[in-house]
Each structure stands twice: as structure tokens, then as C-alpha cells.
Enzyme design. Structure first.
Site, PDB file in Angstrom:
ATOM      1  N   TYR A 154       0.925  -1.180  -0.049  1.00 41.04           N
ATOM      2  CA  TYR A 154      -0.126  -0.250   0.010  1.00 41.04           C
ATOM      3  C   TYR A 154       0.916   1.292   0.152  1.00 41.04           C
ATOM      4  O   TYR A 154       0.626   2.275  -0.711  1.00 41.04           O
ATOM      5  CB  TYR A 154      -0.917  -0.021   1.451  1.00 41.04           C
ATOM      6  CG  TYR A 154      -1.795   1.175   1.489  1.00 41.04           C
ATOM      7  CD1 TYR A 154      -2.842   1.267   0.760  1.00 41.04           C
ATOM      8  CD2 TYR A 154      -1.661   1.880   2.442  1.00 41.04           C
ATOM      9  CE1 TYR A 154      -3.705   2.296   0.804  1.00 41.04           C
ATOM     10  CE2 TYR A 154      -2.606   3.046   2.921  1.00 41.04           C
ATOM     11  CZ  TYR A 154      -3.607   3.210   1.967  1.00 41.04           C
ATOM     12  OH  TYR A 154      -4.361   4.245   2.274  1.00 41.04           O
TER      13      TYR A 154
HETATM   14  N1  LIG Z   1      -9.915   5.899   6.088  1.00 41.77           N
HETATM   15  C1  LIG Z   1      -8.676   6.564   6.163  1.00 41.77           C
HETATM   16  O1  LIG Z   1      -8.578   6.802   7.599  1.00 41.77           O
HETATM   17  C2  LIG Z   1      -7.611   6.667   5.417  1.00 41.77           C
HETATM   18  C3  LIG Z   1      -6.331   6.764   5.665  1.00 41.77           C
HETATM   19  C4  LIG Z   1      -5.243   7.064   4.888  1.00 41.77           C
HETATM   20  C5  LIG Z   1      -5.671   7.014   3.380  1.00 41.77           C
HETATM   21  N2  LIG Z   1      -7.001   6.675   3.032  1.00 41.77           N
HETATM   22  C6  LIG Z   1      -7.183   6.893   1.530  1.00 41.77           C
HETATM   23  O2  LIG Z   1      -8.330   7.400   1.192  1.00 41.77           O
HETATM   24  C7  LIG Z   1      -9.047   6.970   0.314  1.00 41.77           C
HETATM   25  C8  LIG Z   1     -10.456   6.410   0.576  1.00 41.77           C
HETATM   26  O3  LIG Z   1     -10.375   5.474   1.703  1.00 41.77           O
HETATM   27  P1  LIG Z   1     -11.638   4.895   2.412  1.00 41.77           P
HETATM   28  O4  LIG Z   1     -11.021   4.399   3.751  1.00 41.77           O
HETATM   29  O5  LIG Z   1     -13.007   5.594   2.461  1.00 41.77           O
HETATM   30  O6  LIG Z   1     -11.844   3.489   1.515  1.00 41.77           O
HETATM   31  P2  LIG Z   1     -13.215   2.392   1.706  1.00 41.77           P
HETATM   32  O7  LIG Z   1     -12.331   1.020   1.543  1.00 41.77           O
HETATM   33  O8  LIG Z   1     -13.988   2.695   3.001  1.00 41.77           O
HETATM   34  O9  LIG Z   1     -13.946   2.531   0.600  1.00 41.77           O
HETATM   35  C9  LIG Z   1     -13.226   2.472  -0.887  1.00 41.77           C
HETATM   36  C10 LIG Z   1     -14.413   2.623  -1.921  1.00 41.77           C
HETATM   37  O10 LIG Z   1     -13.679   2.207  -3.172  1.00 41.77           O
HETATM   38  C11 LIG Z   1     -14.472   1.281  -3.836  1.00 41.77           C
HETATM   39  N3  LIG Z   1     -13.492   0.332  -4.718  1.00 41.77           N
HETATM   40  C12 LIG Z   1     -12.611  -0.480  -4.029  1.00 41.77           C
HETATM   41  N4  LIG Z   1     -11.985  -1.202  -4.978  1.00 41.77           N
HETATM   42  C13 LIG Z   1     -12.574  -0.737  -6.240  1.00 41.77           C
HETATM   43  C14 LIG Z   1     -12.293  -1.106  -7.690  1.00 41.77           C
HETATM   44  N5  LIG Z   1     -11.353  -1.846  -7.777  1.00 41.77           N
HETATM   45  N6  LIG Z   1     -13.057  -0.485  -8.607  1.00 41.77           N
HETATM   46  C15 LIG Z   1     -13.955   0.420  -8.037  1.00 41.77           C
HETATM   47  N7  LIG Z   1     -14.128   0.868  -6.941  1.00 41.77           N
HETATM   48  C16 LIG Z   1     -13.335   0.316  -6.135  1.00 41.77           C
HETATM   49  C17 LIG Z   1     -15.299   0.440  -2.575  1.00 41.77           C
HETATM   50  O11 LIG Z   1     -16.216  -0.204  -3.261  1.00 41.77           O
HETATM   51  C18 LIG Z   1     -15.484   1.620  -1.660  1.00 41.77           C
HETATM   52  O12 LIG Z   1     -17.069   2.100  -1.910  1.00 41.77           O
HETATM   53  C19 LIG Z   1      -8.380   5.477  -0.204  1.00 41.77           C
HETATM   54  O13 LIG Z   1      -7.337   6.053  -1.067  1.00 41.77           O
HETATM   55  C20 LIG Z   1      -7.457   5.416   1.053  1.00 41.77           C
HETATM   56  O14 LIG Z   1      -6.333   4.695   0.673  1.00 41.77           O
HETATM   57  C21 LIG Z   1      -7.909   6.463   3.908  1.00 41.77           C
END
Ligand SMILES: NC(=O)c1ccc[n+]([C@@H]2O[C@H](COP(=O)([O-])OP(=O)(O)OC[C@H]3O[C@@H](n4cnc5c(N)ncnc54)[C@H](O)[C@@H]3O)[C@@H](O)[C@H]2O)c1
Length: 251
Positions: A154
């Protein structure tokens, strides 16, 4: 008057988590939002919710790992709205594995869901963002910046996204396109799953947040995404904006 009136925005992974929080914040500021997601059920439900505020919102069901289909997403948006102003590359999935156990499949999974869709959607969107003098918002992570354990696949994909964001900022500034990153911490299904898988690492992360709470999907992350997509941020480019309650300080 909304800050994003008349603008068309694509949000990948917009059916859930941070993507859905940004989508809600965007329609409330007048944007026409296209959410792109793998999950048909949550995608349709979110489309309805968004259309109640902005009838011109749309869900496109797509698996972003299908690289040869990424261009079709941009084409569909242009065919529907005739313009594109903001591209938000938010979707990313990965697995937590110690480096010694990482397989090629683990690496491919992270790059195929995160880095490649970000890169190729940016490329396909460029001609239209030149026309609109638009904005790109990509997503990075403290896991990449700090090198969190078990996050190698990641972390490397996230830092690759950060690298191409800086290059794009330098190449595309001349067109009036700004390209930035949000590095969030927020209460999404993704982080709840991580809490279940690695409760100790989760507790450590929470204790390391000076604000002592997770970010809210719409109010904390969505509002910053509104700012970065709006005219207010048009002189900011190539930057990583930490929206993480102060957990990581860039130097
Ligand atoms: N939540 C956090 O605290 C956090 C921390 C650091 C970085 N991030 C980054 O923020 C972004 C959002 O994170 P999140 O926690 O909301 O993620 P999440 O996993 O809760 O949601 C991700 C969404 O992406 C969709 N998805 C996954 N794979 C897919 C694919 N192959 N094609 C199309 N859609 C797809 C899922 O269905 C889901 O709706 C990401 O880039 C994540 O790496 C989040």
C-alpha cells in the site's frame, strides 16, 4: 451560490467511505458528481441520495483494475455533461502483509486498484481538464509517508501516486490545472475493517492523533476536497494536504 456551481466532478470509490463523504459535500456546493465504484448496490443507493440534492448526479459501475476500460469512464462523462472540471482519484484497496511474505499478487492488487487507475484516469482526463482549467485530487496516506509496518504494498503505491502528482503539477501548471493530494484519516468502512484486522495498530494510530478522534467523512475530508476543487485553491498545486487531525507533520 455554491462553490462548485456548474462544475462536473468524477469521484472514484464514491459509493462508500471518504468518497461518499466528498460526493455529498460536492453536490451541496452545486457540483454534478459522477461516482465510479465497483459496488453496484451501494453505488445505486448513493446515486439516489446525491440526486435528491443534485439531480444531475450519476453512478458508473466499474472495476478500476480493468485498465483498458478506464478511458470509457472519461468518455461517458464527456458524452453526458460535455465537460470535466475535477477528477478525484480516491479508490484504493490493499492487503496488510509483512515484506517477507509479500507476493507479486499482493503488489499487483495495490497498484491495480490505486496507482494505475489514478495514473491512467489523469492521462485520459487531461484534454478536458485543459479546457476547464480543472483540478485533480489524488489520495495518499500516512502509511506511505511514515512507512507503517505491514503496509509495504500500500505504501509504495501511495508514494508512487504522490510522485506522479508532483510531476503532473509541474507539467500541467502551465494549463491552469492544479494537482494535489489529500492524506486523510477518517471513519470509513475501510478503517473499520483495519480496526478488526489489527486492533493494536489501530489503537496506536488513534493515540497518535493530536485531535484524539477520527475524521468525519463529509465534514472533515469532504470540505477540504471542496476547497481543493474550488477556485479558492487555484494557486495551490503539487501539495500533500494532511487532513488527519495532526497525526503526521510534513517537513
Ligand atoms: N480511511 C482512512 O483513514 C484513510 C487513511 C489513509 C488513506 N486513506 C485513503 O483514502 C481513500 C479512501 O479510503 P476509504 O477508507 O474511504 O476506503 P473504503 O475502503 O472505505 O472505500 C473505498 C471505496 O472504493 C471502492 N472500490 C474498491 N476497489 C475498487 C475497484 N477496484 N474499482 C472501483 N471501486 C473500488 C469500494 O467499493 C468503496 O466504495 C483511499 O485512497 C485510502 O487509501 C484512507
Amino acid at each position: 451560490m455554491g462553490k462548485l456551481d456548474g462544475k462536473v466532478a468524477i469521484i472514484t470509490g464514491g459509493a462508500g467511505g471518504i468518497g461518499s463523504g466528498m460526493a455529498k459535500a460536492y453536490v451541496k456546493e452545486g457540483a454534478k458528481v459522477v461516482i465510479v465504484d465497483l459496488n453496484e448496490e451501494t453505488g445505486r443507493a448513493m446515486e439516489k441520495e446525491l440526486q435528491a440534492i443534485q439531480p444531475d448526479s450519476l453512478f458508473i459501475q466499474a472495476d478500476l483494475t480493468q485498465r483498458d476500460k478506464l478511458k470509457d469512464i472519461i468518455t461517458k462523462v464527456i458524452d453526458t455533461y460535455g465537460r470535466l472540471d475535477i477528477l478525484i482519484n480516491n479508490a484504493h484497496a490493499s492487503r496488510q502483509v509483512l515484506i517477507e511474505n509479500v507476493t507479486q499478487d499482493d503488489l499487483d492488487f495495490s497498484f491495480n486498484t490505486g496507482f494505475y487507475p489514478t495514473f491512467y484516469l489523469m492521462q485520459a482526463a487531461l484534454p478536458y481538464l485543459k479546457e476547464s482549467k480543472g483540478a485533480i485530487i489524488n489520495f495518499s496516506s500516512g502509511a506511505g509517508i511514515n512507512g507503517d509496518v505491514m503496509q509495504s504494498t500500500y505504501a509504495v503505491a501511495k508514494e508512487a501516486i504522490r510522485a506522479v502528482t508532483r510531476v503532473a503539477a509541474n507539467e500541467w501548471g502551465q494549463f491552469g490545472i492544479n494537482v494535489n493530494l489529500i492524506s486523510p484519516i477518517a471513519n470509513s468502512p475501510g478503517i473499520q475493517q483495519w480496526k478488526k484486522d489489527q486492533p493494536e495498530a489501530y489503537e496506536k494510530m488513534l493515540n497518535n492523533i493530536p485531535m484524539r478522534r477520527l475524521g468525519e467523512l463529509e465534514e472533515d475530508i469532504g470540505r477540504v476536497a471542496v476547497f481543493l476543487g474550488s477556485e479558492d485553491a487555484s494557486y495551490i498545486t503539487g501539495q500533500t494536504i494532511m487532513v488527519d487531525g495532526g497525526a503526521t507533520k510534513l517537513r
